[in-house]
Design an enzyme around this catalytic site. Structure first.
Site, PDB file in Angstrom:
ATOM      1  N   TYR A 112      -9.427  -3.294  26.954  1.00 43.56           N
ATOM      2  CA  TYR A 112     -10.789  -3.013  26.493  1.00 43.56           C
ATOM      3  C   TYR A 112     -11.824  -3.570  27.457  1.00 43.56           C
ATOM      4  CZ  TYR A 112      -8.025  -2.540  22.190  1.00 43.56           C
ATOM      5  OH  TYR A 112      -7.067  -2.208  21.270  1.00 43.56           O
TER       6      TYR A 112
ATOM      7  N   GLY B 131      -3.894  -0.526  22.128  1.00 43.04           N
ATOM      8  CA  GLY B 131      -4.526  -1.302  23.192  1.00 43.04           C
ATOM      9  C   GLY B 131      -4.619  -2.759  22.818  1.00 43.04           C
ATOM     10  N   HIS B 132      -5.005  -3.558  23.794  1.00 43.18           N
ATOM     11  CA  HIS B 132      -5.257  -4.971  23.567  1.00 43.18           C
ATOM     12  C   HIS B 132      -6.477  -5.380  24.381  1.00 43.18           C
ATOM     13  CE1 HIS B 132      -2.006  -6.145  20.940  1.00 43.18           C
ATOM     14  NE2 HIS B 132      -1.138  -5.490  21.697  1.00 43.18           N
TER      15      HIS B 132
ATOM     16  N   LEU C 134       0.804  -1.221   0.000  1.00 42.43           N
ATOM     17  CA  LEU C 134       0.000   0.000   0.000  1.00 42.43           C
ATOM     18  C   LEU C 134       0.839   1.274   0.000  1.00 42.43           C
ATOM     19  CD1 LEU C 134      -2.820  -1.120   2.431  1.00 42.43           C
ATOM     20  CD2 LEU C 134      -3.001  -0.722  -0.018  1.00 42.43           C
TER      21      LEU C 134
ATOM     22  N   ASP D 204     -11.610  -9.543  22.297  1.00 43.33           N
ATOM     23  CA  ASP D 204     -11.290  -9.627  20.870  1.00 43.33           C
ATOM     24  C   ASP D 204     -12.363 -10.356  20.068  1.00 43.33           C
ATOM     25  OD1 ASP D 204      -8.956  -8.223  21.039  1.00 43.33           O
ATOM     26  OD2 ASP D 204      -7.628  -9.942  20.875  1.00 43.33           O
TER      27      ASP D 204
ATOM     28  N   ARG E 290      -5.790   1.517  13.095  1.00 46.01           N
ATOM     29  CA  ARG E 290      -6.179   2.610  13.983  1.00 46.01           C
ATOM     30  C   ARG E 290      -6.949   3.657  13.166  1.00 46.01           C
ATOM     31  NH1 ARG E 290      -1.318   4.254  18.145  1.00 46.01           N
ATOM     32  NH2 ARG E 290      -0.162   2.285  18.068  1.00 46.01           N
TER      33      ARG E 290
END
Length: 385
Positions: free
Chosen positions: A137, A132-133, A68, A163, A92
């Site tokens: 969350y 974050g992971h 990309l 997740d 993000r």
């Protein structure tokens, strides 16, 4: 061979912009249900060191390689988006826009496109640009606070709750709902903002209702379903393994205590002040026999008791084996597609897609000849969710 199977989503085309975690799992689920999923991999891979041939979240997909950052790279993704029904990305906020493959150019090329965005914090809000992971969350949504013993730190439920439950499954639900709208008369494509924080919070709806009604205490290990109740929890056996008990209803509890051999000696279950005593009695009894012995005792009953199996043991359980809950494909035992459909069953038709291995095939099938000339220079500028 095209990735499209015989599932209910046969004929649906999905573009997945390669990422990690919940985005790939969501795309895998769509592929399991029969969609033709094309994963756009970057040169150099995701950087996690996972053998692509063993990354089961990339099963039932095909892979093309697109840089990309190279001239023409974004245009090739737009060419795919023009021919797709769904696009999934897990960057993000703002990264896809900077790369030139955000919702605006994609929907300009394909007004019926469903553009699914998978992030932890969502597309807006104070934490949206932050890394974050899963654990962070579910921490801020209150869901992590419910898991574990009262006198210990919250227990980490792998990355399943955030997740995959709060993230992947909500993205799939949103994508399918938006796809239904897009295909209605007068319908159009749209952006689906699937944030793990939103999904994890939504999963706790029943608990919030119980708390509002006074039936749930806002502290860990003090409630009916969080291990605070002695007849809803896990117990160690004589061989150091465990049994899971879920005898909530009284009739199931009576069967449980009968088979455990404590019905006439255990403290009354209605007396919460004596739950500690009841737990000690149950625990002591389970320690008298092995897991296999207790499994045999409760076999065929409605006591709501089951052995706690490991990941390697689970496929061998008689019930799961009878239902083919796990399947073997390419020499790897793995969970079979779920849920099940009577007329259009899903299946595992392809092993994990190797990066770029299907570029020419997809270029032909989707009518995107530009894919064959992709520049494969390394691109290290992908954002994380």
């Amino acid at each position: 061979m095209a990735a499209t199977g015989n599932g209910p989503l046969a004929g649906v085309r999905v573009v997945e912009l390669a990422g990690i975690g919940p985005g790939p799992f969501a795309a895998m689920l769509l592929g399991d249900l029969g969609a033709d999923v094309v994963r756009v991999d970057r040169p150099g891979g995701a950087g996690l060191g996972i053998d692509p041939a063993r990354d089961l979240t990339n099963r039932n997909k095909r892979s093309v390689l697109v840089d990309l950052k190279a001239d023409g790279g974004p245009e090739r993704v737009l060419d795919l988006a023009e021919r797709a029904d769904v696009l999934i990305e897990g960057y993000r906020p703002g990264v896809a826009e900077r790369l030139g493959i955000g919702p605006a150019p994609c929907l300009a090329r394909n007004p019926k496109l469903v553009y699914g965005r998978m992030t932890g914090w969502g597309q807006d809000g104070p934490l949206a640009p932050r890394a974050g992971h899963d654990i962070a969350y579910i921490a801020v949504t209150g869901t992590l606070s419910m898991i574990g013993k009262a006198d210990e730190p919250p227990a980490v439920p792998a990355n399943l709750l955030g997740d995959y439950a709060g993230g992947s499954l909500y993205l799939v639900v949103g994508v399918l709902a938006a796809l239904h709208h897009a295909r209605e008369e007068g319908g159009s494509g749209q952006v689906v903002d699937a944030a793990i924080t939103d999904g994890a919070a939504h999963l706790s709806t029943m608990i919030h209702g119980m708390m509002a009604a006074g039936g749930w205490q806002d502290r860990r290990g003090a409630n009916l379903l969080d291990g605070g109740c002695p007849f809803y929890g896990t117990y160690e056996t004589a061989d150091g393994r465990h049994m899971a008990v879920g005898a909530l209803e009284e009739r199931f509890y009576d069967t449980f205590t009968d088979l455990l051999g404590i019905r006439d000696t255990a403290p009354a279950r209605e007396d919460a002040d004596r739950w500690g005593e009841l737990r000690a009695v149950v625990a002591a009894r389970f320690k008298e026999r092995t897991r296999a012995e207790w499994t045999a005792v409760f076999e065929g009953s409605d006591a709501c008791v089951a052995p706690v199996l490991s990941l390697r043991e689970a496929p061998l359980h008689p019930h799961l084996a009878a239902r083919s809950t796990f399947t073997d494909h390419g020499g790897v035992t793995q969970p079979a597609p779920a849920p099940r459909f009577s007329a259009t069953p899903g299946s595992v038709t392809r092993p994990p897609a190797l990066p770029g291995a299907d570029t020419d095939e997809v270029a032909h099938d989707w009518g995107v000849p530009s894919l064959r000339t992709d520049d494969v220079r390394t691109d290290n500028d992908r954002g994380t969710r």
